[in-house]
Motif scaffolding. Sequence first.
Motif, PDB file in Angstrom:
ATOM      1  N   ASP A  13       0.790  -1.247   0.000  1.00  0.00           N
ATOM      2  CA  ASP A  13       0.000   0.000   0.000  1.00  0.00           C
ATOM      3  C   ASP A  13       0.820   1.294   0.000  1.00  0.00           C
ATOM      4  O   ASP A  13       0.487   2.241   0.725  1.00  0.00           O
ATOM      5  CB  ASP A  13      -0.951   0.028   1.197  1.00  0.00           C
ATOM      6  N   HIS A  55      -4.241  -1.014  -1.939  1.00  0.00           N
ATOM      7  CA  HIS A  55      -5.503  -1.034  -1.202  1.00  0.00           C
ATOM      8  C   HIS A  55      -6.546  -0.212  -1.956  1.00  0.00           C
ATOM      9  O   HIS A  55      -6.358   0.978  -2.180  1.00  0.00           O
ATOM     10  CB  HIS A  55      -5.318  -0.468   0.206  1.00  0.00           C
ATOM     11  N   SER A  57      -9.840   1.099  -1.311  1.00  0.00           N
ATOM     12  CA  SER A  57     -10.802   1.318  -0.232  1.00  0.00           C
ATOM     13  C   SER A  57     -12.230   1.416  -0.757  1.00  0.00           C
ATOM     14  O   SER A  57     -12.491   2.024  -1.798  1.00  0.00           O
ATOM     15  CB  SER A  57     -10.459   2.594   0.534  1.00  0.00           C
ATOM     16  N   THR A  94      -9.104  -5.114  -0.532  1.00  0.00           N
ATOM     17  CA  THR A  94     -10.024  -4.153   0.086  1.00  0.00           C
ATOM     18  C   THR A  94     -10.023  -4.283   1.602  1.00  0.00           C
ATOM     19  O   THR A  94     -10.768  -3.579   2.289  1.00  0.00           O
ATOM     20  CB  THR A  94     -11.463  -4.368  -0.428  1.00  0.00           C
ATOM     21  N   ASN A  96      -7.300  -5.517   5.243  1.00  0.00           N
ATOM     22  CA  ASN A  96      -5.942  -5.273   5.726  1.00  0.00           C
ATOM     23  C   ASN A  96      -4.892  -6.240   5.190  1.00  0.00           C
ATOM     24  O   ASN A  96      -3.764  -5.846   4.906  1.00  0.00           O
ATOM     25  CB  ASN A  96      -5.900  -5.309   7.258  1.00  0.00           C
ATOM     26  N   CYS A 127      -2.076  -2.662   7.659  1.00  0.00           N
ATOM     27  CA  CYS A 127      -1.941  -3.649   6.573  1.00  0.00           C
ATOM     28  C   CYS A 127      -0.581  -4.345   6.548  1.00  0.00           C
ATOM     29  O   CYS A 127      -0.505  -5.530   6.229  1.00  0.00           O
ATOM     30  CB  CYS A 127      -2.248  -2.993   5.233  1.00  0.00           C
TER      31      CYS A 127
END
Length: 196
Positions: A13, A55, A57, A94, A96, A127
């Motif tokens: 990420d 990631h 979100s 989407t 951790n 994450c």
Amino acid sequence: MDIAENAALVVVDVQKGFEEEGFWGARNNPEADENIASLIDAWQATGRPVVFVRHDSSHPASPLRLGYAGNDFKEYVEQRRGKGAGAELFVKKTVNSAFYGTPDLDAWLKAEGISQFVVAGIQTNMCAETTARMGGNLGYRVLFALDATHTFDLEGPFGWRRTAEELAQASAVSLHGGRFAEVVTTEAVVAAAVAV
């Protein structure tokens, strides 16, 4: 330190949205990005596999949401993608853990015969830590490059508030003390990787 010839680097990420201080608050470890870049360079120079995790979100206000510029990798990461001689994987998630993304990280690591990986990225206690914990639970030998991660101040229950540095230290103690991962420095990992 022993770094396997096919040890993977899992870059978690490292996205532009984490640069929005107004959303996240104060961070620690300003050297994290330089250290992440050093790890990627060492892995690519030695032909080892690199996994880039993003990631996506689902929260509409998140700087990491799909379709927003913050979802993109930071420039120094994007510039390095596809440059190494080793295998490369791009995982979208989407939640951790990078082990709950697409494509399946565990299946890919097993197919490549990889039993060891190094974790770097953002956030230390979210994450990056979750990916390291799951890796340890799944039987991988996990190295956690603490100084190649960073996080942000956070408020929890009962009005408890912890600084980013306190949270990073707590993650390191939990991972290392709980034997989920070996917590290491970027310098030590790079030195071991290039010495092989």
